[in-house]
Design a protein around this motif. Structure first.
Motif, PDB file in Angstrom:
ATOM      1  N   GLU A 250      11.247  -5.153  -6.179  1.00 34.37           N
ATOM      2  CA  GLU A 250      12.336  -5.002  -7.132  1.00 34.37           C
ATOM      3  C   GLU A 250      11.970  -3.896  -8.117  1.00 34.37           C
ATOM      4  O   GLU A 250      10.871  -3.879  -8.662  1.00 34.37           O
ATOM      5  CB  GLU A 250      12.596  -6.330  -7.834  1.00 34.37           C
TER       6      GLU A 250
ATOM      7  N   ASP B 199      11.193  -3.972 -13.920  1.00 33.25           N
ATOM      8  CA  ASP B 199      10.229  -4.936 -14.452  1.00 33.25           C
ATOM      9  C   ASP B 199      10.675  -5.387 -15.838  1.00 33.25           C
ATOM     10  O   ASP B 199      11.185  -4.590 -16.634  1.00 33.25           O
ATOM     11  CB  ASP B 199       8.833  -4.314 -14.553  1.00 33.25           C
TER      12      ASP B 199
ATOM     13  N   ALA C 112      10.958  -9.602 -12.585  1.00 30.21           N
ATOM     14  CA  ALA C 112      11.516  -8.371 -12.030  1.00 30.21           C
ATOM     15  C   ALA C 112      12.945  -8.636 -11.591  1.00 30.21           C
ATOM     16  O   ALA C 112      13.355  -9.788 -11.430  1.00 30.21           O
ATOM     17  CB  ALA C 112      10.676  -7.883 -10.858  1.00 30.21           C
ATOM     18  N   ALA C 113      13.700  -7.573 -11.405  1.00 28.30           N
ATOM     19  CA  ALA C 113      15.090  -7.692 -10.978  1.00 28.30           C
ATOM     20  C   ALA C 113      15.465  -6.483 -10.128  1.00 28.30           C
ATOM     21  O   ALA C 113      14.825  -5.437 -10.193  1.00 28.30           O
ATOM     22  CB  ALA C 113      16.020  -7.793 -12.186  1.00 28.30           C
ATOM     23  N   GLN C 114      16.523  -6.646  -9.367  1.00 25.95           N
ATOM     24  CA  GLN C 114      16.984  -5.600  -8.453  1.00 25.95           C
ATOM     25  C   GLN C 114      17.681  -4.447  -9.182  1.00 25.95           C
ATOM     26  O   GLN C 114      17.630  -3.310  -8.734  1.00 25.95           O
ATOM     27  CB  GLN C 114      17.922  -6.205  -7.411  1.00 25.95           C
ATOM     28  N   ASN C 115      18.346  -4.753 -10.327  1.00 27.37           N
ATOM     29  CA  ASN C 115      19.047  -3.692 -11.063  1.00 27.37           C
ATOM     30  C   ASN C 115      19.085  -4.037 -12.544  1.00 27.37           C
ATOM     31  O   ASN C 115      18.682  -5.128 -12.957  1.00 27.37           O
ATOM     32  CB  ASN C 115      20.456  -3.459 -10.496  1.00 27.37           C
TER      33      ASN C 115
ATOM     34  N   ALA D  54      18.544  -7.594 -14.608  1.00 26.80           N
ATOM     35  CA  ALA D  54      17.406  -7.666 -15.524  1.00 26.80           C
ATOM     36  C   ALA D  54      17.862  -8.128 -16.907  1.00 26.80           C
ATOM     37  O   ALA D  54      17.225  -8.978 -17.529  1.00 26.80           O
ATOM     38  CB  ALA D  54      16.707  -6.315 -15.609  1.00 26.80           C
TER      39      ALA D  54
ATOM     40  N   LYS E 120      18.503 -11.811 -16.804  1.00 31.79           N
ATOM     41  CA  LYS E 120      17.252 -12.572 -16.821  1.00 31.79           C
ATOM     42  C   LYS E 120      16.647 -12.594 -18.219  1.00 31.79           C
ATOM     43  O   LYS E 120      16.121 -13.611 -18.660  1.00 31.79           O
ATOM     44  CB  LYS E 120      16.250 -11.989 -15.823  1.00 31.79           C
TER      45      LYS E 120
ATOM     46  N   SER F  96      12.272   0.694 -15.620  1.00 30.28           N
ATOM     47  CA  SER F  96      12.684   1.121 -14.290  1.00 30.28           C
ATOM     48  C   SER F  96      11.534   1.849 -13.607  1.00 30.28           C
ATOM     49  O   SER F  96      11.079   2.893 -14.095  1.00 30.28           O
ATOM     50  CB  SER F  96      13.897   2.049 -14.363  1.00 30.28           C
TER      51      SER F  96
END
Length: 77
Positions: free
Chosen positions: A19, A22, A37-40, A44, A47, A63
């Protein structure tokens, strides 16, 4: 956490997808603690909002693709 590939390792296939965003929580001493972590960026931010419910304070989203840092100063409400 850093990973180093040994020169004699053989890569097979594309490997796992990491991902690119962070999420870090800023500590009182100014250092950051990795929280996930996240995909976009939108995921994020979502979260971070969830994390801030139990641990309010500033968060940073980093990023890995662009190097851009987004700081979210979330306080308890």
């Amino acid at each position: 956490m850093y990973f180093k590939r040994r020169s004699n390792d053989v890569l097979r296939g594309p490997g796992p997808m990491l991902e690119p965003m962070d999420i870090f929580k800023m500590r009182e001493d100014g250092t950051y603690l990795w929280r996930g972590a996240a995909q976009n960026l939108d995921l994020a931010k979502s979260k971070v909002e969830q994390l801030a419910i139990t641990a309010p304070g500033p968060y940073m989203i980093y990023s890995q693709i662009t190097g851009e840092k987004t700081v979210l100063p979330l306080d308890a409400t």
